[in-house]
Every structure is written in C-alpha cells, then in structure tokens.
Design a protein around this motif. Structure first.
Motif, PDB file in Angstrom:
ATOM      1  N   MET A   1      16.501 -12.674  50.925  1.00  0.00           N
ATOM      2  CA  MET A   1      16.605 -12.721  51.971  1.00  0.00           C
ATOM      3  C   MET A   1      15.866 -13.674  52.798  1.00  0.00           C
ATOM      4  O   MET A   1      14.541 -12.926  52.628  1.00  0.00           O
ATOM      5  N   THR A   2      15.751 -14.127  53.186  1.00  0.00           N
ATOM      6  CA  THR A   2      15.077 -15.773  54.453  1.00  0.00           C
ATOM      7  C   THR A   2      15.456 -15.351  55.582  1.00  0.00           C
ATOM      8  O   THR A   2      16.798 -15.726  55.553  1.00  0.00           O
ATOM      9  N   ILE A   3      15.033 -14.771  57.088  1.00  0.00           N
ATOM     10  CA  ILE A   3      15.200 -15.634  57.919  1.00  0.00           C
ATOM     11  C   ILE A   3      14.797 -16.725  58.281  1.00  0.00           C
ATOM     12  O   ILE A   3      13.268 -16.791  58.423  1.00  0.00           O
ATOM     13  N   ASP A   4      15.062 -16.776  59.500  1.00  0.00           N
ATOM     14  CA  ASP A   4      14.304 -18.575  59.554  1.00  0.00           C
ATOM     15  C   ASP A   4      15.043 -18.903  60.819  1.00  0.00           C
ATOM     16  O   ASP A   4      16.017 -18.764  61.280  1.00  0.00           O
ATOM     17  N   GLN A  24      10.825 -13.128  55.349  1.00  0.00           N
ATOM     18  CA  GLN A  24      11.980 -12.929  53.677  1.00  0.00           C
ATOM     19  C   GLN A  24      11.394 -11.612  53.020  1.00  0.00           C
ATOM     20  O   GLN A  24      10.082 -10.961  52.824  1.00  0.00           O
ATOM     21  N   LEU A  25      12.013 -11.288  51.904  1.00  0.00           N
ATOM     22  CA  LEU A  25      12.703 -10.582  51.438  1.00  0.00           C
ATOM     23  C   LEU A  25      12.275 -11.250  50.000  1.00  0.00           C
ATOM     24  O   LEU A  25      14.045 -11.613  49.498  1.00  0.00           O
ATOM     25  N   ALA A  26      11.761 -10.673  48.884  1.00  0.00           N
ATOM     26  CA  ALA A  26      12.216 -11.390  46.971  1.00  0.00           C
ATOM     27  C   ALA A  26      13.176 -10.087  46.636  1.00  0.00           C
ATOM     28  O   ALA A  26      12.369  -9.176  47.321  1.00  0.00           O
ATOM     29  N   SER A  27      12.484 -11.024  45.823  1.00  0.00           N
ATOM     30  CA  SER A  27      14.010  -9.891  44.040  1.00  0.00           C
ATOM     31  C   SER A  27      12.902  -8.550  44.344  1.00  0.00           C
ATOM     32  O   SER A  27      12.011  -8.530  44.015  1.00  0.00           O
ATOM     33  N   GLY A  28      13.872  -7.349  44.532  1.00  0.00           N
ATOM     34  CA  GLY A  28      13.302  -6.011  43.898  1.00  0.00           C
ATOM     35  C   GLY A  28      11.563  -5.667  44.689  1.00  0.00           C
ATOM     36  O   GLY A  28      11.292  -4.690  44.470  1.00  0.00           O
ATOM     37  N   PRO A 156      23.473  -3.171  44.084  1.00  0.00           N
ATOM     38  CA  PRO A 156      23.613  -3.924  45.082  1.00  0.00           C
ATOM     39  C   PRO A 156      22.269  -4.601  45.121  1.00  0.00           C
ATOM     40  O   PRO A 156      20.966  -4.084  44.150  1.00  0.00           O
ATOM     41  N   GLU A 157      21.543  -6.177  45.187  1.00  0.00           N
ATOM     42  CA  GLU A 157      20.892  -6.478  44.923  1.00  0.00           C
ATOM     43  C   GLU A 157      20.261  -5.965  45.943  1.00  0.00           C
ATOM     44  O   GLU A 157      19.111  -6.282  46.102  1.00  0.00           O
ATOM     45  N   LEU A 158      20.478  -6.166  47.157  1.00  0.00           N
ATOM     46  CA  LEU A 158      20.051  -5.617  48.424  1.00  0.00           C
ATOM     47  C   LEU A 158      20.139  -3.912  48.791  1.00  0.00           C
ATOM     48  O   LEU A 158      21.830  -3.906  49.126  1.00  0.00           O
ATOM     49  N   LEU A 159      19.444  -3.212  49.067  1.00  0.00           N
ATOM     50  CA  LEU A 159      19.370  -2.145  50.032  1.00  0.00           C
ATOM     51  C   LEU A 159      19.012  -1.982  51.507  1.00  0.00           C
ATOM     52  O   LEU A 159      17.792  -1.778  51.175  1.00  0.00           O
ATOM     53  N   LEU A 184      15.032   3.742  41.997  1.00  0.00           N
ATOM     54  CA  LEU A 184      14.773   2.086  42.138  1.00  0.00           C
ATOM     55  C   LEU A 184      13.953   1.740  41.437  1.00  0.00           C
ATOM     56  O   LEU A 184      13.071   0.530  41.220  1.00  0.00           O
ATOM     57  N   SER A 185      13.537   2.610  40.729  1.00  0.00           N
ATOM     58  CA  SER A 185      11.987   2.389  39.885  1.00  0.00           C
ATOM     59  C   SER A 185      12.332   1.767  38.803  1.00  0.00           C
ATOM     60  O   SER A 185      11.118   0.956  37.963  1.00  0.00           O
ATOM     61  N   GLU A 186      13.727   1.352  38.574  1.00  0.00           N
ATOM     62  CA  GLU A 186      14.512   0.193  37.197  1.00  0.00           C
ATOM     63  C   GLU A 186      14.751  -0.479  38.340  1.00  0.00           C
ATOM     64  O   GLU A 186      16.040   0.368  38.407  1.00  0.00           O
ATOM     65  N   GLY A 187      14.880  -1.925  37.329  1.00  0.00           N
ATOM     66  CA  GLY A 187      16.190  -2.772  38.197  1.00  0.00           C
ATOM     67  C   GLY A 187      15.066  -3.961  39.716  1.00  0.00           C
ATOM     68  O   GLY A 187      13.777  -3.699  39.385  1.00  0.00           O
ATOM     69  N   ASP A 188      16.393  -4.691  39.830  1.00  0.00           N
ATOM     70  CA  ASP A 188      15.431  -5.892  40.505  1.00  0.00           C
ATOM     71  C   ASP A 188      16.388  -5.485  42.508  1.00  0.00           C
ATOM     72  O   ASP A 188      16.436  -6.626  42.998  1.00  0.00           O
TER      73      ASP A 188
END
Length: 220
Positions: A1-4, A24-28, A156-159, A184-188
């Motif tokens: 996710m990116t905010i500009d 910005q927030l990277a995967s995982g 979901p990819e984003l929580l 959330l300890s496992e997964g992206d």
C-alpha cells in the motif's frame, strides 16, 4: 500500500484534516499507528479502505488507485483483499459465529467457507458448542475471537484494526493482542493497527504517530 500527496477535507470550505505527503506499507509489514482521539485516525482508515475518497492525491492498494475505481469496484476490493476489525466488532447479534464469518465470505464471492470459518474459530479458542450460538449471547472475549476470524476469512492482503480494545480492560486487551498476533505469525498479511493506547505497541517493530506523518494544521 502506498499513499502519495494525500489531502482530505469533508467539504471544499472545510479545513484539511489529513495532509500526508508519503506513507507506505510493505507486504506482510505490521505497523502500530497511534495518536490522540480526534487526530483523523479513523478517517485515514476509511480512506485506505476505500469508504472515503481523497480530496487530492493517491492511495494505491495492490496496484489499484482507489480514486479511479467505481464504488462497486472499491467494495469488491475491500471485500476480497482487506480485512477490518472494528472498534465495536459490528457482529450481527442474531447470527451465529459461523454465520457472521460466512457472510463476510459471501460478500467476497467465497461460497464454501464453513470449514475455514470453523478452523479459524477453533484456532482462536472458541469452543465448537459456541460456534453456532447467536453472537449477541456470547461474551466480549468470544466476540473478539469471532471478529478476528471474520476479518481473516478471505485471507486478506491487508488487515485494518481500529481501536478494538478501547472498551476492554487490560487483561482482555492483552488477550486480544495475543490472539491477533498469533493468527498473523504465518503469512504475508500486512497490518495497520490503530490505537491511542501506547501500551499495545509492544509486539510491533514499526511504531508511528499520525501526528508525525500528518502535516495538516487542523485535525478532525
């Protein structure tokens, strides 16, 4: 996710609530975002989830500029790719735990979610005998577990987690955090956890204040 270059105000003649040049927030990645009440935290989450649209700038989720999507497309993006744990959980009280979770799967187009719903609830420690009871008859701690499972049912990819412990005592707040982070300890799945309570930041490597990233002079 990116905010500009994000700016947001509710009406053209109202003061700017959010002015975020870049975030910005990277995967995982998991971030704890804090700030006093009234600083625009929930507004930012609604923008990220596509419930609100920026007055200016860009929010990109999984390659999608939310401002360029139709309302239906934003709903689909949110249902399929974004999980939300609300402050008051927002469960349907007359539906069972399993049916609350299956409803979230239905909105994402996932029809066969019963097995996964039961597995999530079991992993979160909700007894099988309680999985089919009306959620309005369950304890706050049990409702916590259901809310987490519902948010995760579509993988979901984003929580997004919005002040979920504000009405809980310390013991139940700590339990909630333990359950959430364990799932959330496992997964992206990336996590944005918003709270005004800095005590909850302990499990997070990345801790930020909205006051530091928001350059608006007037907050909500």
């Amino acid at each position: 996710m990116t905010i500009d270059d994000l700016r947001f105000h509710y009406r053209a003649d109202h003061a700017t609530i959010l002015n975020i040049p870049h975030w910005q927030l990277a995967s995982g990645e998991q971030v704890f975002l804090h700030g006093p009440s009234g600083t625009g935290k929930s507004t930012l989450l609604n923008l990220i989830a596509g419930v609100l649209l920026p007055s200016q700038g860009r929010i990109e989720i999984l390659g999608n500029n939310t401002a360029q999507l139709s309302s239906r497309q934003r709903d689909t993006l949110r249902a399929k790719h974004i999980g939300v744990v609300f402050q008051q959980f927002n469960l349907i009280p007359f539906l069972s735990a399993v049916d609350n979770i299956k409803l979230a799967g239905h909105f994402a187009g996932n029809k066969n979610t019963t097995t996964r719903a039961k597995a999530l609830l079991a992993a979160l420690g909700l007894a099988e005998s309680d999985q089919h009871r009306a959620t309005g008859r369950l304890s706050i701690g049990q409702q916590q577990r259901i809310a987490i499972a519902r948010a995760l049912i579509n993988q979901p990819e984003l929580l997004i987690v919005d002040e979920p412990t504000s009405a809980l005592d310390k013991k139940n707040a700590d339990k909630f955090m333990g359950l959430l982070m364990e799932q959330l300890s496992e997964g992206d799945t990336a996590l944005i956890f918003v709270s005004h309570d800095p005590r909850l930041a302990k499990p997070f490597d990345r801790v930020e204040s909205l006051l530091d990233i928001n350059r608006a002079e007037v907050a909500l």
